[in-house]
Write a protein that holds these residues in place. Structure first.
Motif, PDB file in Angstrom:
ATOM      1  N   ALA A   1       0.822  -1.219   0.000  1.00  0.00           N
ATOM      2  CA  ALA A   1       0.000   0.000   0.000  1.00  0.00           C
ATOM      3  C   ALA A   1       0.848   1.258   0.000  1.00  0.00           C
ATOM      4  CB  ALA A   1      -0.924   0.003   1.216  1.00  0.00           C
ATOM      5  N   ASN A   2       1.921   1.240   0.757  1.00  0.00           N
ATOM      6  CA  ASN A   2       2.735   2.446   0.946  1.00  0.00           C
ATOM      7  C   ASN A   2       3.897   2.579  -0.030  1.00  0.00           C
ATOM      8  OD1 ASN A   2       1.100   3.206   3.090  1.00  0.00           O
ATOM      9  ND2 ASN A   2       2.327   2.071   4.561  1.00  0.00           N
ATOM     10  N   GLY A   3       4.103   1.583  -0.878  1.00  0.00           N
ATOM     11  CA  GLY A   3       5.188   1.672  -1.849  1.00  0.00           C
ATOM     12  C   GLY A   3       6.552   1.383  -1.248  1.00  0.00           C
ATOM     13  N   ASP A   4       6.618   0.363  -0.391  1.00  0.00           N
ATOM     14  CA  ASP A   4       7.882   0.002   0.265  1.00  0.00           C
ATOM     15  C   ASP A   4       8.313  -1.437  -0.014  1.00  0.00           C
ATOM     16  OD1 ASP A   4       7.969   2.528   1.486  1.00  0.00           O
ATOM     17  OD2 ASP A   4       6.873   1.822   3.251  1.00  0.00           O
ATOM     18  N   LEU A   5       7.742  -2.075  -1.007  1.00  0.00           N
ATOM     19  CA  LEU A   5       8.062  -3.480  -1.269  1.00  0.00           C
ATOM     20  C   LEU A   5       9.480  -3.696  -1.772  1.00  0.00           C
ATOM     21  CD1 LEU A   5       4.823  -4.946  -2.895  1.00  0.00           C
ATOM     22  CD2 LEU A   5       5.849  -5.586  -0.716  1.00  0.00           C
ATOM     23  N   ALA A   6       9.958  -2.836  -2.648  1.00  0.00           N
ATOM     24  CA  ALA A   6      11.287  -3.024  -3.234  1.00  0.00           C
ATOM     25  C   ALA A   6      12.380  -3.026  -2.173  1.00  0.00           C
ATOM     26  CB  ALA A   6      11.570  -1.941  -4.282  1.00  0.00           C
ATOM     27  N   GLU A   7      12.121  -2.356  -1.085  1.00  0.00           N
ATOM     28  CA  GLU A   7      13.097  -2.296   0.009  1.00  0.00           C
ATOM     29  C   GLU A   7      13.482  -3.689   0.496  1.00  0.00           C
ATOM     30  OE1 GLU A   7      12.962  -0.686   4.585  1.00  0.00           O
ATOM     31  OE2 GLU A   7      11.901   0.462   3.061  1.00  0.00           O
TER      32      GLU A   7
ATOM     33  N   LEU B   1      12.007  -6.778  -1.191  1.00  0.00           N
ATOM     34  CA  LEU B   1      11.815  -7.803  -2.214  1.00  0.00           C
ATOM     35  C   LEU B   1      12.574  -7.549  -3.511  1.00  0.00           C
ATOM     36  CD1 LEU B   1       8.006  -8.543  -1.716  1.00  0.00           C
ATOM     37  CD2 LEU B   1       9.966  -9.854  -0.883  1.00  0.00           C
ATOM     38  N   GLY B   2      13.271  -6.430  -3.597  1.00  0.00           N
ATOM     39  CA  GLY B   2      14.127  -6.208  -4.753  1.00  0.00           C
ATOM     40  C   GLY B   2      13.663  -5.145  -5.730  1.00  0.00           C
ATOM     41  N   ASN B   3      14.612  -4.769  -6.585  1.00  0.00           N
ATOM     42  CA  ASN B   3      14.429  -3.662  -7.525  1.00  0.00           C
ATOM     43  C   ASN B   3      13.312  -3.868  -8.543  1.00  0.00           C
ATOM     44  OD1 ASN B   3      16.468  -2.260  -6.310  1.00  0.00           O
ATOM     45  ND2 ASN B   3      18.040  -2.922  -7.766  1.00  0.00           N
TER      46      ASN B   3
ATOM     47  N   LEU C   1      10.415  -4.386  -8.054  1.00  0.00           N
ATOM     48  CA  LEU C   1       9.174  -3.803  -7.547  1.00  0.00           C
ATOM     49  C   LEU C   1       9.223  -2.276  -7.444  1.00  0.00           C
ATOM     50  CD1 LEU C   1       8.368  -6.571  -4.992  1.00  0.00           C
ATOM     51  CD2 LEU C   1       6.996  -5.929  -6.952  1.00  0.00           C
ATOM     52  N   VAL C   2      10.302  -1.675  -7.909  1.00  0.00           N
ATOM     53  CA  VAL C   2      10.391  -0.209  -7.874  1.00  0.00           C
ATOM     54  C   VAL C   2       9.251   0.440  -8.659  1.00  0.00           C
ATOM     55  CG1 VAL C   2      11.780   1.781  -8.617  1.00  0.00           C
ATOM     56  CG2 VAL C   2      12.847  -0.075  -7.320  1.00  0.00           C
ATOM     57  N   PRO C   3       8.899  -0.024  -9.871  1.00  0.00           N
ATOM     58  CA  PRO C   3       7.763   0.603 -10.577  1.00  0.00           C
ATOM     59  C   PRO C   3       6.461   0.529  -9.773  1.00  0.00           C
ATOM     60  CG  PRO C   3       9.039  -0.733 -12.097  1.00  0.00           C
ATOM     61  CD  PRO C   3       9.567  -1.025 -10.723  1.00  0.00           C
ATOM     62  N   HIS C   4       6.206  -0.602  -9.148  1.00  0.00           N
ATOM     63  CA  HIS C   4       5.012  -0.731  -8.299  1.00  0.00           C
ATOM     64  C   HIS C   4       5.071   0.278  -7.158  1.00  0.00           C
ATOM     65  CE1 HIS C   4       3.081  -2.211  -4.609  1.00  0.00           C
ATOM     66  NE2 HIS C   4       2.102  -2.547  -5.417  1.00  0.00           N
ATOM     67  N   ASP C   5       6.211   0.349  -6.493  1.00  0.00           N
ATOM     68  CA  ASP C   5       6.363   1.265  -5.360  1.00  0.00           C
ATOM     69  C   ASP C   5       6.173   2.717  -5.784  1.00  0.00           C
ATOM     70  OD1 ASP C   5       6.823  -0.906  -3.746  1.00  0.00           O
ATOM     71  OD2 ASP C   5       8.937  -0.467  -3.376  1.00  0.00           O
ATOM     72  N   LEU C   6       6.719   3.074  -6.928  1.00  0.00           N
ATOM     73  CA  LEU C   6       6.566   4.452  -7.405  1.00  0.00           C
ATOM     74  C   LEU C   6       5.094   4.776  -7.660  1.00  0.00           C
ATOM     75  CD1 LEU C   6       9.622   4.736  -9.819  1.00  0.00           C
ATOM     76  CD2 LEU C   6       9.340   5.828  -7.586  1.00  0.00           C
ATOM     77  N   ALA C   7       4.385   3.838  -8.271  1.00  0.00           N
ATOM     78  CA  ALA C   7       2.953   4.055  -8.532  1.00  0.00           C
ATOM     79  C   ALA C   7       2.195   4.224  -7.221  1.00  0.00           C
ATOM     80  CB  ALA C   7       2.381   2.894  -9.337  1.00  0.00           C
TER      81      ALA C   7
ATOM     82  N   LEU D   1      14.030 -13.179   4.366  1.00  0.00           N
ATOM     83  CA  LEU D   1      14.407 -11.877   3.813  1.00  0.00           C
ATOM     84  C   LEU D   1      15.316 -11.083   4.743  1.00  0.00           C
ATOM     85  CD1 LEU D   1      10.941 -10.963   2.287  1.00  0.00           C
ATOM     86  CD2 LEU D   1      12.996 -11.716   1.055  1.00  0.00           C
ATOM     87  N   ARG D   2      15.564 -11.625   5.923  1.00  0.00           N
ATOM     88  CA  ARG D   2      16.488 -11.044   6.902  1.00  0.00           C
ATOM     89  C   ARG D   2      16.126  -9.607   7.276  1.00  0.00           C
ATOM     90  NH1 ARG D   2      21.079 -13.725   3.660  1.00  0.00           N
ATOM     91  NH2 ARG D   2      21.239 -15.703   4.745  1.00  0.00           N
TER      92      ARG D   2
END
Length: 128
Positions: free
Chosen positions: A8-14, A16-18, A20-26, A76-77
């Protein structure tokens, strides 16, 4: 829960990896976190108290089970950040917005096509 909050907040790439950056930006463009914080700040005291009580319970569980968190945290540590009342709202706001309008990308594409239509005889077709 943490994945829903991060989504929801756009923090997945942090975590789960790069990819997901487009998803996070949206998600950040939609500003679900800011919207949830504004809603939370304007809630009646009793409603805020309920959300805060829920958050305290979540945080207590995390603290008491820090050595036995669900597998995704081990794999994911990372440790989940403390939960807040606004976190619960951001998930709800994101789910509601995405459920009510699940074809925003199609609308955006149509607007882009209509905006780029330069042939006068096709203008009526492009604007539909």
């Amino acid at each position: 829960m943490d994945v829903l909050r991060r989504s929801a907040n756009g923090d997945l790439a942090e975590v789960l990896g790069n990819s997901l950056v487009p998803h996070d930006l949206a998600q950040r463009v939609f500003q679900f976190r800011n919207t949830a914080q504004r809603i939370y700040a304007n809630l009646a005291a009793a409603d805020r108290a309920r959300l805060d009580a829920y958050a305290r319970g979540v945080n207590l569980f995390i603290t008491q089970h820090s050595d036995a968190l669900p597998p995704e945290f081990v794999l994911l540590r990372y440790r989940p950040k403390p939960w807040s009342g606004a976190d619960s709202l951001s998930i709800g706001v994101a789910m509601m917005a995405q459920t009510l309008d699940d074809h925003w990308d199609v609308k955006l594409a149509r607007e882009q096509i209509a905006g780029s239509c330069t042939i006068p005889s096709l203008k009526p077709i492009c604007i539909r």
